[in-house]
Structures are given as C-alpha cells and as structure tokens.
Scaffold this motif. Sequence first.
Motif, short mmCIF file in Angstrom:
data_model
loop_
_atom_site.label_atom_id
_atom_site.label_comp_id
_atom_site.label_asym_id
_atom_site.label_seq_id
_atom_site.Cartn_x
_atom_site.Cartn_y
_atom_site.Cartn_z
N ASP A 194 -0.62 6.31 -0.32
CA ASP A 194 -1.16 5.11 0.29
C ASP A 194 -2.29 4.63 -0.61
O ASP A 194 -3.27 5.36 -0.81
CB ASP A 194 -1.66 5.44 1.69
CG ASP A 194 -2.16 4.23 2.45
OD1 ASP A 194 -2.65 3.26 1.82
OD2 ASP A 194 -2.09 4.24 3.69
N THR A 195 -2.18 3.42 -1.15
CA THR A 195 -3.19 2.94 -2.09
C THR A 195 -4.54 2.67 -1.43
O THR A 195 -5.55 2.60 -2.11
CB THR A 195 -2.71 1.66 -2.81
OG1 THR A 195 -2.46 0.65 -1.83
CG2 THR A 195 -1.46 1.93 -3.63
N LEU A 196 -4.56 2.52 -0.10
CA LEU A 196 -5.82 2.26 0.59
C LEU A 196 -6.44 3.52 1.19
O LEU A 196 -7.60 3.51 1.59
CB LEU A 196 -5.61 1.22 1.69
CG LEU A 196 -5.14 -0.15 1.20
CD1 LEU A 196 -4.94 -1.09 2.36
CD2 LEU A 196 -6.09 -0.73 0.19
N ARG B 281 0.81 -1.22 0.00
CA ARG B 281 0.00 0.00 0.00
C ARG B 281 0.83 1.26 0.00
O ARG B 281 0.37 2.31 -0.39
CB ARG B 281 -0.99 -0.02 1.15
CG ARG B 281 -0.37 0.09 2.52
CD ARG B 281 -1.38 -0.03 3.63
NE ARG B 281 -2.13 1.20 3.81
CZ ARG B 281 -3.05 1.35 4.74
NH1 ARG B 281 -3.36 0.37 5.55
NH2 ARG B 281 -3.69 2.50 4.86
N HIS B 282 2.10 1.18 0.46
CA HIS B 282 2.96 2.36 0.48
C HIS B 282 3.73 2.46 -0.84
O HIS B 282 4.66 1.72 -1.08
CB HIS B 282 3.94 2.30 1.66
CG HIS B 282 4.84 3.48 1.73
ND1 HIS B 282 4.41 4.72 2.12
CD2 HIS B 282 6.14 3.62 1.43
CE1 HIS B 282 5.42 5.57 2.06
NE2 HIS B 282 6.48 4.93 1.66
#
Length: 186
Positions: free
Chosen positions: A128-130, A101-102
């Motif tokens: 952050d992908t989330l 996610r990073h």
Amino acid sequence: MQALPGLAALAAAWVVLTAPGAWAGDRLVLRADLDGDGAEETWRLVRGEGDLGDLVVETAGESRTVRGIVWWGPMPGQEPWLDLSPAGSVRIGSGNDAVGRHRWQMVLTVAHRRGEAQVAGLTYTWRDTLDPAAGGRCDLNLLTGRGERETEAGAETVTGVGQAVPLWSWDEAQGWAGLDPCGMSD
C-alpha cells in the motif's frame, strides 16, 4: 517560430516508447528448453482480450496458447514479463506498480513435471503506497501443497494450497482462486 532541432525526433521516439508493449521489449519473449529435450521452446506474451495477455509457446512441431494468463495494463509499470528462475523454471509475471495505492505482482512458476509443463508455484506480493506497514508476500509451492505467507502480522506457513496443474489448462479464475491460502482472493 521554428521547432528546436531534434524535438520532432524526440516526440516521435516518445510515441514509439509509450506504445502498448513497446516498453517491455525483450521481457515479452523468452527462449528456454524447459522439457530438457535439447530444443528450445519460444515463450511469448501477446495481448489478448481486454486487459489480459496470452502466452504462446512454440516448439519445432507445434504452437500452444494459454489465454488470459496475465493481466496487462495500459501503461508502464503494468506490463507483464517472462524470465527464468535460478532453477531453470519459466516465470510469468504481471502486476501493477504504476497507479493507485494498491500495488501488486503475481508470478506463476512453470516447471516440467510428470511429462508436461505444470504451474508449479504462485507468488503474490502487495503493498500500500499510503501505508508502508501494509503489504506482504505469499509464496505457494503447488508441487508440495505448502507455502509461506508474510504480512504486517508476521510470517506463517500455509498448507493445503492446492496442486500443480498443467499449464495448458490454467485460466485467470484459477489464478485468483489460488490466492485463497494467501487470504487475497476476492
């Protein structure tokens, strides 16, 4: 059962395209006259030890190497690159835009100052992908000692960011320590 025509060729091409470094192609070599002497230098990123990459700069008379200048992951989206800035400086980039996610990218800007190649700038971006609101950018000018940091909290100017250093003395620890003004060093 006989294989479909071209399937073997497609499989062979996939192996070549996914070999380490193959996907980066011409992004691993750059020709530039950074010092303005009329002769181009060849800048080349090569795999180093572990997950680091080395920079080799060749001129007509010599070859110099900076060990561990970039992080080099094992898959597409984690390969380093070289290019020229609009001002003619060499940019050396690495990052992770593939796994976890990073996601991040670090770019060193190299300029010819005080008679030699200097790491004159450092730019670090992350996301952050989330959590689409989490992320930012930190752009440090090591020639002036000032920079800009943008996060979800807003933008601000940072000072006391250090100074330009000769390219030949750069190391990985110095790069990550240089992110202190960004609030990003470990």
